[in-house]
Design a protein around this motif. Structure first.
Motif, PDB file in Angstrom:
ATOM      1  N   HIS A 135       0.911  -1.554  -0.125  1.00 35.93           N
ATOM      2  CA  HIS A 135      -0.276   0.132  -0.206  1.00 35.93           C
ATOM      3  C   HIS A 135       0.852   1.173  -0.098  1.00 35.93           C
ATOM      4  O   HIS A 135       0.497   2.356   0.071  1.00 35.93           O
ATOM      5  N   THR A 136       2.186   0.835   0.472  1.00 35.90           N
ATOM      6  CA  THR A 136       3.049   2.208  -0.066  1.00 35.90           C
ATOM      7  C   THR A 136       3.454   2.967  -0.763  1.00 35.90           C
ATOM      8  O   THR A 136       4.034   3.568  -1.279  1.00 35.90           O
TER       9      THR A 136
ATOM     10  N   PHE B  66       1.273   3.678  -2.920  1.00 39.32           N
ATOM     11  CA  PHE B  66       0.402   5.171  -2.895  1.00 39.32           C
ATOM     12  C   PHE B  66       1.563   6.224  -2.435  1.00 39.32           C
ATOM     13  O   PHE B  66       1.403   7.290  -2.864  1.00 39.32           O
ATOM     14  N   THR B  67       2.176   5.958  -0.800  1.00 40.87           N
ATOM     15  CA  THR B  67       3.149   6.897  -0.922  1.00 40.87           C
ATOM     16  C   THR B  67       4.344   7.497  -1.874  1.00 40.87           C
ATOM     17  O   THR B  67       4.681   8.373  -2.141  1.00 40.87           O
TER      18      THR B  67
ATOM     19  N   VAL C  74      -1.623   5.803   5.496  1.00 39.11           N
ATOM     20  CA  VAL C  74      -2.271   4.257   3.799  1.00 39.11           C
ATOM     21  C   VAL C  74      -3.324   3.861   4.729  1.00 39.11           C
ATOM     22  O   VAL C  74      -4.192   3.262   4.217  1.00 39.11           O
TER      23      VAL C  74
ATOM     24  N   MET D 140      -4.803   8.285   1.703  1.00 39.25           N
ATOM     25  CA  MET D 140      -5.434   7.684   0.693  1.00 39.25           C
ATOM     26  C   MET D 140      -7.119   7.615   0.621  1.00 39.25           C
ATOM     27  O   MET D 140      -7.106   8.229  -0.512  1.00 39.25           O
TER      28      MET D 140
ATOM     29  N   GLU E 171      -2.233   1.980  -9.522  1.00 35.05           N
ATOM     30  CA  GLU E 171      -3.266   2.318  -9.371  1.00 35.05           C
ATOM     31  C   GLU E 171      -2.952   2.698  -8.154  1.00 35.05           C
ATOM     32  O   GLU E 171      -3.121   4.031  -7.773  1.00 35.05           O
ATOM     33  N   LEU E 172      -2.226   2.323  -7.826  1.00 38.32           N
ATOM     34  CA  LEU E 172      -2.310   2.767  -5.845  1.00 38.32           C
ATOM     35  C   LEU E 172      -1.216   4.419  -6.473  1.00 38.32           C
ATOM     36  O   LEU E 172      -1.349   5.665  -5.714  1.00 38.32           O
ATOM     37  N   ARG E 173      -0.032   4.274  -7.325  1.00 40.13           N
ATOM     38  CA  ARG E 173       0.761   5.302  -7.299  1.00 40.13           C
ATOM     39  C   ARG E 173      -0.248   6.813  -7.810  1.00 40.13           C
ATOM     40  O   ARG E 173       0.348   7.652  -7.246  1.00 40.13           O
TER      41      ARG E 173
ATOM     42  N   LEU F  58      -3.293   6.758  -7.854  1.00 39.93           N
ATOM     43  CA  LEU F  58      -4.265   7.696  -6.275  1.00 39.93           C
ATOM     44  C   LEU F  58      -3.319   8.166  -5.557  1.00 39.93           C
ATOM     45  O   LEU F  58      -3.929   9.498  -5.073  1.00 39.93           O
ATOM     46  N   GLY F  59      -2.183   8.102  -4.965  1.00 40.87           N
ATOM     47  CA  GLY F  59      -1.288   8.588  -4.415  1.00 40.87           C
ATOM     48  C   GLY F  59      -0.884  10.590  -5.283  1.00 40.87           C
ATOM     49  O   GLY F  59      -0.902  11.438  -5.149  1.00 40.87           O
TER      50      GLY F  59
ATOM     51  N   ARG G 296      -4.638  12.483  -4.568  1.00 38.54           N
ATOM     52  CA  ARG G 296      -3.815  13.195  -3.421  1.00 38.54           C
ATOM     53  C   ARG G 296      -3.262  13.965  -3.201  1.00 38.54           C
ATOM     54  O   ARG G 296      -3.906  15.165  -2.409  1.00 38.54           O
TER      55      ARG G 296
END
Length: 323
Positions: free
Chosen positions: A18-19, A21-22, A224, A286, A305-307, A309-310, A313
């Motif tokens: 999940h990081t 996303f970070t 996250v 997130m 997808e997570l990147r 989304l990051g 945000r």
């Protein structure tokens, strides 16, 4: 704009895959970073958050914001599933994690009894060393650079332990990511260390230990694990999910509450203004809930997808700050 840039510290929460996303958040923040407006005085991370904090710090002190962006991209591209065998392993690990969260009784085996966890740790080491020259870190720290902090827990002493600046070795970063049921503990200075999710997630207090002229005026927390939850968790999977989120947020919220208390003491005049600086706290969350089993999912599409989304945000965060 003020005459001098606002001093900012960034804390990167851990949470496995999940990081990613970070990484997306940091990459976008770096694309909009203005040295005349902001000065980065410290960056910390735990577990996967430590990967991101290290990549950002190393890129900035050896190059510039674009260098840091390239290292973040390279690191996460290399962490993603690569090849049929790795894809099969990723599907198996993610599937077992989902079954376990659903309450299914599964055989448990210590990671020290299997070769796969050690191979996984070696892969992470290779990826980190491909992008970071750990031997150069002590010399880089002799300059005036932002503080770099990595969080772990010392199993033997039973205390939180952080590694700062020149003490950040590849072993320290691996220790921060050593999830007990997946990886063996990492030995550092004759003590064994586990995943920083059991400790400060992420380290915040160390970022505050600065002289007045360097203390952060703002703390940006990249979070996250969802902070809030609507209704009551009732199914085994949802209960497991929420427990995972809460355990990942406990230490963070405790540290942030202490900063709020110090801010109140400053406002009330109970602390000398020449020694203490008010620190405004902002969270970049997130804002989307993923099943806890996906914290071990390295599927390239999921990480992308997570990147993305990051990045979204981060743009929202910066837009909200615009005058």
């Amino acid at each position: 704009m003020s005459e001098s840039p606002t001093r900012v510290a960034i804390a990167c929460q851990g949470g496995g895959s999940h990081t990613a996303f970070t990484a997306g958040v940091l990459r976008e923040l770096l694309s909009e970073w203005d040295d005349d407006e902001y000065e980065l005085v410290g960056i910390s991370g735990t577990s996967g958050g430590a990967f991101n904090a290290l990549a950002t710090w190393y890129g900035l002190v050896t190059g510039d914001a674009e260098t840091a962006r390239r290292i973040l991209d390279g690191l996460w591209n290399d962490m993603a599933v690569d090849g049929p065998q790795d894809r099969w392993l990723n599907t198996m690990v993610t599937g077992f994690s989902r079954l376990e969260a659903a309450g299914m009784a599964l055989p448990t085996v210590s990671p020290s009894q299997l070769p796969a966890p050690e191979l996984g740790k070696q892969r992470i080491r290779q990826v980190l060393e491909r992008h970071i020259d750990f031997g150069a870190i002590p010399d880089l720290c002799e300059r005036e650079t932002p503080d770099l902090v990595v969080g772990t827990v010392d199993i033997n002493a039973g205390v939180f332990e952080t590694f700062t600046n020149e003490a950040v070795t590849v072993e320290a970063v691996l220790a921060s990511a050593a999830v007990p049921n997946i990886f063996e503990a990492v030995e550092i200075d004759d003590h064994y260390h586990w995943d920083g999710l059991f400790s400060q997630n992420p380290p915040v207090n160390d970022l505050m230990h600065q002289p007045p002229g360097r203390k952060p005026e703002e703390l940006w927390v990249i979070q996250v694990n969802p902070q809030s939850f609507e209704g009551e968790p009732t199914t085994s999977e949802v209960i497991a999910d929420r427990r995972n989120e809460l355990s990942g947020n406990i230490s963070l919220n405790q540290e942030l509450r202490f900063i709020d208390r110090v801010n109140d003491w400053i406002e009330a005049g109970k602390l000398p203004a020449d020694e203490f600086t008010r620190t405004e706290i902002s969270r970049i969350e997130m804002g989307k809930r993923f099943h806890c089993s996906t914290k071990v999912d390295r599927d390239p599409r999921f990480l992308a997808e997570l990147r993305d989304l990051g990045a979204t945000r981060a743009r929202e965060f910066m837009a909200a700050r615009a005058p």
